[in-house]
Design an enzyme around this catalytic site. Structure first.
Site, PDB file in Angstrom:
ATOM      1  CE  LYS A  65      -4.402   1.935  -0.782  1.00 28.78           C
ATOM      2  NZ  LYS A  65      -3.763   0.611  -0.799  1.00 28.78           N
ATOM      3  CG  HIS A 122       0.485   4.662   3.196  1.00 29.23           C
ATOM      4  ND1 HIS A 122       0.128   3.327   3.282  1.00 29.23           N
ATOM      5  CD2 HIS A 122      -0.642   5.333   2.849  1.00 29.23           C
ATOM      6  CE1 HIS A 122      -1.162   3.206   2.991  1.00 29.23           C
ATOM      7  NE2 HIS A 122      -1.653   4.415   2.734  1.00 29.23           N
ATOM      8  CE1 TYR A 161      -5.265   2.909   3.525  1.00 26.26           C
ATOM      9  CE2 TYR A 161      -5.978   0.785   2.706  1.00 26.26           C
ATOM     10  CZ  TYR A 161      -4.999   1.748   2.832  1.00 26.26           C
ATOM     11  OH  TYR A 161      -3.775   1.550   2.250  1.00 26.26           O
ATOM     12  CB  SER A 185      -0.971   0.007   1.190  1.00 26.92           C
ATOM     13  OG  SER A 185      -2.016  -0.913   0.972  1.00 26.92           O
ATOM     14  CG  ASN A 242      -7.017  -1.553  -0.262  1.00 19.86           C
ATOM     15  OD1 ASN A 242      -5.888  -1.136  -0.127  1.00 19.86           O
ATOM     16  ND2 ASN A 242      -7.660  -2.162   0.729  1.00 19.86           N
ATOM     17  CG  ASP A 281      -4.670  -6.334   2.656  1.00 18.75           C
ATOM     18  OD1 ASP A 281      -3.497  -6.580   2.380  1.00 18.75           O
ATOM     19  OD2 ASP A 281      -5.042  -5.273   3.186  1.00 18.75           O
TER      20      ASP A 281
END
Length: 511
Positions: free
Chosen positions: A62, A285, A150, A59, A152, A479
């Site tokens: 992103k 992150h 959140y 992630s 994805n 995930d």
């Protein structure tokens, strides 16, 4: 910065966060202070983990998708119409492109929804499954711009839209517009999570029980698909620091303040978290998939960057925090008073989301809050409240309040004390998802499972949380981080299902 303390922390990392291998970097003023790797990128092949080993940053990807967005479209709002074409069944307001980039879209997370469609954790899940699941969206869980959640697929959609408008594959666009400029020589889109090109593996397990190669079959791209080495990440951190004074610089734009629709400050934007750590403003992150954990952060006031890459499931964000504290030479946390457990422990429901809230005593003058996709530990305060970086529980004369500034949410919790009710067995169908929930009684115990176009989920034992309120655990998902327990709020002729990542889904009884 005290070199001896930092060296000690680095030397202790393999024992403090045990696993097959890892790599870390610390930079200050744009220069490398620490560049270190240990262990094995592939333990079976005895391939050493080096600063050049490719790694799934997951992630952390992103922010690079958002960097491409800002580089290609100085006014991202011109892409707002593109979102509608990807959500053909959505009724009501459609999120804009910045709502996607800031996780303010109101969309339910598609990896969480895959569990409601019965997907096994290791099932193949590619663009076809993603497009089918996202295309079924008919409603949002909140109005765009009003809350944070959140999701994805916000960044999956961004990647698809950028490919369409720029006329090229996402991998090529990132190479041309970002990686080559930054000096990330080996960074790639590693969409197929079954293997890395250089053979680096991710591992599940623990030191006590042993490690095994993690099995993943999800395909990623703009949401979490980047592969990069420690040296690639060092190049990114150097680029960030070099442009620190350029108001039009890419990272300055990525890390600029973000607000919600009501003007309240948001703690997330353009694929970056904004928060305080060690008393400083930080942008950061993390990333993870089964077998992989990573974290990166930048402290602009101190010009310090930290990168942590583990090819196992240890807490990379904790390791990054230890490295940052050492780099800043921050003193150890002061001793906290020993406070008794508060009188407001127990089960509640949060009225806006309909989710269960369970508060339990924990060691060290803490309480454990089970509400979001993982338990949160809050420190008890002398005034009777409990706080963490992301949440606050505060008792008042009119009840217990939960504040989550990052979600732009505050609410008075509804107590759910009382014995659980019975008679909930049956089949329930969600029209929006075209999926089902089965509740069965087996020897006096309730079990439940979801099923849909992705398969038939495993039966799990339900846990009572109050009258007509139960939870169904989700221990594994596509995930690395399961979506958390599913709240089942039973009502006449139906049940409302949700978790923090995917809320407000009505299921009706099937007769």
């Amino acid at each position: 910065m005290t070199p001896d303390r930092l060296e000690t922390v680095v030397a202790d990392l393999p024992r403090a966060f045990p696993g097959p291998g890892g790599a870390v970097a610390v930079l200050r003023d744009g220069e490398i202070v620490v560049r270190h790797a240990w262990g094995y990128a592939n333990a079976e092949r005895r391939t050493p983990f080096t600063p050049r080993s490719l790694f799934r940053i997951c992630s952390i990807s992103k922010q690079f998708t958002c960097a491409l967005l800002l580089d290609a479209f100085p006014d991202p709002g011109e892409l707002d119409r593109e979102v509608r074409t990807r959500l053909p069944r959505l009724d009501g307001p459609v999120p804009g492109i910045l709502h996607l980039a800031h996780n303010q879209s109101g969309l339910r997370d598609y990896w969480a929804l895959a569990m409601l469609h019965g997907s096994p954790a290791e099932a193949p899940f590619g663009d076809a499954e993603a497009a089918e699941l996202i295309g079924r969206t008919r409603s949002l869980q909140f109005a765009p711009g009003t809350r944070y959640s959140y999701a994805n697929q916000n960044f999956k959609l961004l990647g698809w839209i950028l490919q369409d408008r720029c006329g090229g594959a996402l991998a090529d666009l990132l190479r041309e517009r970002i990686f080559d400029k930054v000096g990330m020589e080996s960074a790639i889109i590693a969409a197929d999570t079954r293997a890395m090109p250089d053979g680096t593996e991710g591992y599940e397990g623990a030191q006590a029980a042993g490690f095994r190669v993690a099995e993943n079959r999800i395909h990623w791209d703009g949401d979490a698909g980047l592969g990069a080495s420690l040296d690639d990440m060092i190049a990114w951190e150097k680029y960030i620091d070099a442009g620190r004074d350029d108001a039009a610089g890419l990272y300055r734009r990525l890390s600029a303040p973000v607000t919600f629709a009501d003007g309240a400050p948001a703690g997330y934007g353009f694929g970056l978290g904004r928060h305080r750590q060690c008393g400083r403003d930080v942008t950061s992150h993390g990333g993870g998939l089964r077998g992989w954990r990573s974290h990166r952060l930048y402290v602009p006031a101190e010009r310090i960057s930290v990168v942590v890459l583990f090819n196992h499931m240890s807490h990379a964000h904790e390791a990054a925090g230890a490295l940052l504290a050492a780099a800043l030479d921050e003193p150890a946390a002061p001793a906290r008073p020993d406070l008794p457990a508060p009188p407001w422990l127990g089960a509640y429901s949060e009225p806006e989301t309909g989710l269960s809230v369970r508060i339990e005593a924990a060691e060290g003058s803490k309480v454990r809050l089970r509400y979001a996709n993982h338990p949160e530990f809050l420190d008890l305060q002398p005034d009777g409240a409990a706080v963490s970086d992301g949440a606050r529980l505060r008792p008042t004369a009119d009840g217990l309040w939960l504040d989550r500034p990052g979600d732009n949410q505050t609410s008075r919790l509804a107590p759910r004390a009382g014995a659980p009710t019975s008679g909930h067995a049956g089949r329930f169908r969600c029209a929006e998802l075209d999926a089902e929930l089965t509740i069965a009684e087996a020897g006096g115990v309730l079990y439940g499972a979801f099923s849909g176009f992705l398969g038939q989920g495993r039966m799990e034992m339900l846990e009572p949380a109050g009258p007509d309120l139960w939870t169904l655990p989700c221990h594994r998902a596509l995930d690395f981080n399961p979506p958390g327990d599913w709240t089942l709020a039973f009502r006449e002729n139906g049940v409302d299902v949700g978790c923090w990542l995917a809320r407000k889904l009505p299921y009706e009884s099937v007769r």
